[in-house]
Each structure stands twice: as structure tokens, then as C-alpha cells.
Enzyme design. Structure first.
Site, mmCIF file in Angstrom:
data_model
loop_
_atom_site.group_PDB
_atom_site.id
_atom_site.type_symbol
_atom_site.label_atom_id
_atom_site.label_comp_id
_atom_site.label_asym_id
_atom_site.label_seq_id
_atom_site.Cartn_x
_atom_site.Cartn_y
_atom_site.Cartn_z
ATOM 1 N N THR A 207 9.860 3.335 -7.777
ATOM 2 C CA THR A 207 9.176 4.707 -7.403
ATOM 3 C C THR A 207 9.973 4.978 -8.351
ATOM 4 O O THR A 207 10.875 4.927 -8.343
ATOM 5 C CB THR A 207 9.236 4.987 -5.667
ATOM 6 O OG1 THR A 207 8.598 4.387 -4.959
ATOM 7 C CG2 THR A 207 9.165 6.669 -5.473
ATOM 8 N N ARG A 235 -2.867 2.826 3.732
ATOM 9 C CA ARG A 235 -0.937 2.935 4.371
ATOM 10 C C ARG A 235 -0.022 3.999 3.185
ATOM 11 O O ARG A 235 -0.922 3.612 2.036
ATOM 12 C CB ARG A 235 0.210 1.096 3.871
ATOM 13 C CG ARG A 235 1.207 2.191 4.591
ATOM 14 C CD ARG A 235 2.017 2.478 2.778
ATOM 15 N NE ARG A 235 3.042 2.261 2.916
ATOM 16 C CZ ARG A 235 4.599 2.396 2.445
ATOM 17 N NH1 ARG A 235 4.681 3.213 1.440
ATOM 18 N NH2 ARG A 235 5.598 3.044 3.056
ATOM 19 N N VAL A 236 -0.281 4.905 3.872
ATOM 20 C CA VAL A 236 0.310 5.881 3.033
ATOM 21 C C VAL A 236 2.052 5.933 3.291
ATOM 22 O O VAL A 236 2.285 5.948 4.441
ATOM 23 C CB VAL A 236 -0.073 7.709 3.109
ATOM 24 C CG1 VAL A 236 0.466 8.543 2.654
ATOM 25 C CG2 VAL A 236 -1.655 7.101 3.729
ATOM 26 N N GLY A 237 3.230 5.924 1.878
ATOM 27 C CA GLY A 237 4.403 5.850 2.279
ATOM 28 C C GLY A 237 4.971 7.422 2.364
ATOM 29 O O GLY A 237 3.832 8.713 2.994
ATOM 30 N N ASP A 238 6.196 7.381 2.123
ATOM 31 C CA ASP A 238 6.691 9.364 2.480
ATOM 32 C C ASP A 238 6.522 10.024 0.882
ATOM 33 O O ASP A 238 6.672 11.156 1.249
ATOM 34 C CB ASP A 238 7.986 8.766 2.644
ATOM 35 C CG ASP A 238 8.995 7.772 1.113
ATOM 36 O OD1 ASP A 238 8.487 6.895 0.986
ATOM 37 O OD2 ASP A 238 9.633 8.132 1.102
ATOM 38 N N THR A 258 13.294 7.991 -2.016
ATOM 39 C CA THR A 258 12.506 6.368 -2.921
ATOM 40 C C THR A 258 13.394 5.478 -1.813
ATOM 41 O O THR A 258 14.643 5.375 -0.954
ATOM 42 C CB THR A 258 13.424 5.411 -4.380
ATOM 43 O OG1 THR A 258 13.299 4.723 -4.386
ATOM 44 C CG2 THR A 258 14.851 5.746 -4.821
ATOM 45 N N GLY A 259 12.448 5.125 -1.136
ATOM 46 C CA GLY A 259 12.780 3.793 -0.460
ATOM 47 C C GLY A 259 11.829 3.668 0.937
ATOM 48 O O GLY A 259 10.646 3.331 0.652
ATOM 49 N N GLY A 261 9.266 4.126 2.856
ATOM 50 C CA GLY A 261 8.647 5.524 3.652
ATOM 51 C C GLY A 261 8.895 5.723 4.971
ATOM 52 O O GLY A 261 9.250 6.698 5.208
#
Ligand code: ASP
Length: 341
Positions: A207, A235-238, A258-259, A261
Site C-alpha cells: 500500500t 471488501r473495503v479496508g482502512d 499501512t497494515g 486494515g
């Protein structure tokens, strides 16, 4: 006479700046930091050429952003330019080179936030937008909304002539190999009933993000990602969740994460760093360390952040074995790094 007057006025206008510069005091601090993802990054897996290419691309992103800041441009423009460089590189998990979801498709998320106005723009589930960060910025500046997803987001982008590409543009053999490997390991090819997304600390880094302070004292943050390999489609991340993976407020800091999410969303990680500064009086370094090295770590959330405050202090803590990262600080010193040092 007119010329003489103009000359005198110019001399007066620039005199204080020259005086400050002569004393060696930086007129007004500018700073920028970028990341290209955190995760398990082992020296054995990276060839010398890959390492070189990663350092060079991080540096290019920093230099493009810093050139804008040096010319008096805004932190928003600087983070947009820096993230675009990283999106265009196949080395990182954003734009070209994004990871695949379980269906073998790239779905991209991005967000940007302006610390001077607290305006924000975000996009999720994009499939054709060449530079998701540009669309996030468009949402912020040209719509009354904060977050647009999927087809609605891309139709808005088309109306504003944002560059679109064939989805094949994003795909690289390396990311395909990573998907095949995970699906083989899990014994499920395609999207199973119970989607397995393994621990973050597994080949998932990439990311990208940028944070900057401009000469006007304004902070901005931008983040862009393909998410996590083998994620369920939809799917939606952070990253596009304001306050989780991306946050900026002139009163505290600009933060890009980054990580894994899901953990960053539950921890409201980026905002929590700013909140610890605002309510607890912590320094940026203390606040970022507490969130990344204690809170997220205790929850099991692998990853890191880059952050800058109003004085130009830069921090980049991470709790994984590596994080692609770099900065140009208030003194103009440039540094890029991959592993813990
Ligand atoms: N935070 C991103 C996500 O969960 C992934 C990453 O940072 O690599 O979508």
C-alpha cells in the site's frame, strides 16, 4: 521613476526573507514522508535490483512532492503527486501492481485529507481508475460527499475526465503468483464460503501513502491501495475510512497508515494518534508509538504509519519486520529505508 519604485517595493518585500535566510533560519518549515507498505519483508526475498528500484521510486515520489513544497505549493498537491508516482509503479500495491481479490480482480481504495479545512475525499472498490488518488481528490473538491464507491465513483470520475484504463493495466505476474500461492495454501481457488485472509504479516505489503507540511503550515495526508491479497470482493479496508487509514488536522498531524486494515478500522488508528495529541498532550512520536507499537500490536494488527506534525516532525513507526518508507525533513535531508534499522 516607475521602475525605481517597483525596484524599491520588491526590495522591501523580500528583505525580511533574505535576512532570515542569511541567519540560517529556515523561513518556514516544509517536510514530506512517503510509505510503500508494511509487512514481512525479508532481505533474502528481495534481490539487489529490486531493493534499488524500490529506493529509487520512493525517492522519486519524495522529490516530486518536495519540489512542489519548495515552490510554495500546497501539501495537498505534494501528497497527490507523491502518491501518483507510487501508484504508477508496479512495485507497490496501489494502481498498477495492485493485489488481486479472491475472484482474481483488482479493486482499489484511496483517500485524501486536507488538514487546513478538514475536508476529505475517498473512493473504494474501483476497477478502472488509473490513479485512484486523483478520484479521491475530485470527490473532496467537486462533490458534496466524502466517500464514493464502485460504479458510482467511476461514473463521477468519467464525468470529470479522470483517466480510465482497461482492468488488465493493473495486473502483474507477481501479484497473480501471490494470489495463486495463497489460494493453493488455503485449498480454495476463487471465492469460498469462508474467505481466508491470512495474517497480515504474510507477503501482503505494498500500500502507498504520503504526508506533508507546506510552507503555509498546512498538513495533508493521502493513501492508496489494492487492499489485501485474496480479500473477498467488495471488501473495503482502512485506507478510505477517514480516521482509520488516513487523517489530517492542522492542529495535530497528518497520518497515512499501512497494515491489516480490519484492525486499523477497529482501532480508528490514524485518528487515535491525533486524538492522543489533542486530548492527552502527547507528542507525535509518543502518540504514534502508543497506537502502533502497543494498541495495534496487542490487538494483533500488523502494520505501521507515517506521520508529520505542524512543526515538520516526522515519525514512521511499524510493528512488522519492514516498511518501505522515506522522508525529506525540514533540513532537506533525504532518507529511504525498508527494514528496521
Ligand atoms: N491497509 C491496507 C488494507 O487493509 C493494506 C495494506 O496496507 O497493505 O486494505
Amino acid at each position: 521613476m516607475r521602475l525605481l519604485l517597483a525596484g524599491l517595493l520588491t526590495a522591501v518585500a523580500f528583505a525580511p526573507l533574505h535576512a532570515a535566510e542569511e541567519k540560517g533560519a529556515p523561513a518556514r518549515p516544509i517536510a514530506i514522508a512517503v510509505h510503500g507498505g508494511a509487512g514481512t519483508i525479508s532481505r533474502e526475498e528481495l534481490t539487489a535490483e529490486q531493493e534499488k528500484a524500490i529506493h529509487a521510486t520512493l525517492r522519486e515520489a519524495l522529490e516530486q512532492g518536495h519540489a512542489i513544497l519548495r515552490e510554495g505549493g500546497s501539501s495537498l498537491d505534494a501528497v497527490t503527486a507523491a502518491v501518483k508516482v507510487l501508484e504508477d509503479s508496479p512495485l507497490f500495491n496501489a494502481g498498477k501492481g495492485a493485489v488481486f481479490n479472491c475472484a482474481g480482480i483488482n479493486e482499489l481504495d484511496a483517500a485524501i485529507m486536507d488538514g487546513s479545512t478538514m475536508n476529505a475525499g475517498a473512493v473504494a472498490g474501483l476497477k478502472q481508475t488509473k490513479n485512484p488518488i486523483e478520484l479521491a481528490r475530485l470527490v473532496m473538491e467537486q462533490s458534496p460527499h466524502v466517500l464514493l464507491i464502485g460504479e458510482g465513483a467511476e461514473s463521477f470520475g468519467r464525468q470529470h475526465n479522470i483517466a480510465m484504463v482497461d482492468p488488465a493495466y493493473f495486473q502483474t505476474p507477481e501479484r497473480r503468483r501471490q494470489l495463486d500461492e495463497v489460494q493453493k495454501r488455503e485449498g480454495v481457488v476463487g471465492c469460498g464460503e469462508e474467505q481466508v485472509v491470512e495474517d497480515f504479516d504474510e507477503d501482503r505489503y505494498g500500500t502507498v501513502g504520503a504526508v506533508a507540511l507546506d510552507a503555509g503550515g498546512n498538513l495533508a495526508a493521502a493513501t492508496s491501495t489494492g487492499g489485501m491479497t485474496n480479500k473477498r470482493f467488495g471488501r473495503v479496508g482502512d485506507v478510505p475510512i477517514i480516521g482509520a487509514g488516513t487523517y489530517a488536522d492542522n492542529a495535530t498531524a497528518a497520518i497515512s497508515a499501512t497494515g491489516h486494515g480490519e484492525y486499523f478500522i477497529r482501532a480508528v488508528a490514524a485518528h487515535d494518534i491525533a486524538a492522543r495529541m489533542a486530548y492527552g498532550g502527547l507528542s507525535l512520536a509518543e502518540a504514534a508509538n502508543e497506537v502502533v507499537m502497543k494498541k495495534l500490536k496487542d490487538m494483533g494488527g500488523g502494520g505501521g504509519v507515517i506521520a508529520v506534525d505542524g512543526k515538520g516532525n516526522i515519525v514512521m513507526p511499524f510493528n512488522t519486520s519492514g516498511m518501505y518508507r522515506g522522508y525529506i525533513d525540514v533540513k532537506g535531508e533525504t532518507k529511504t529505508a525498508i527494514f528496521a534499522e
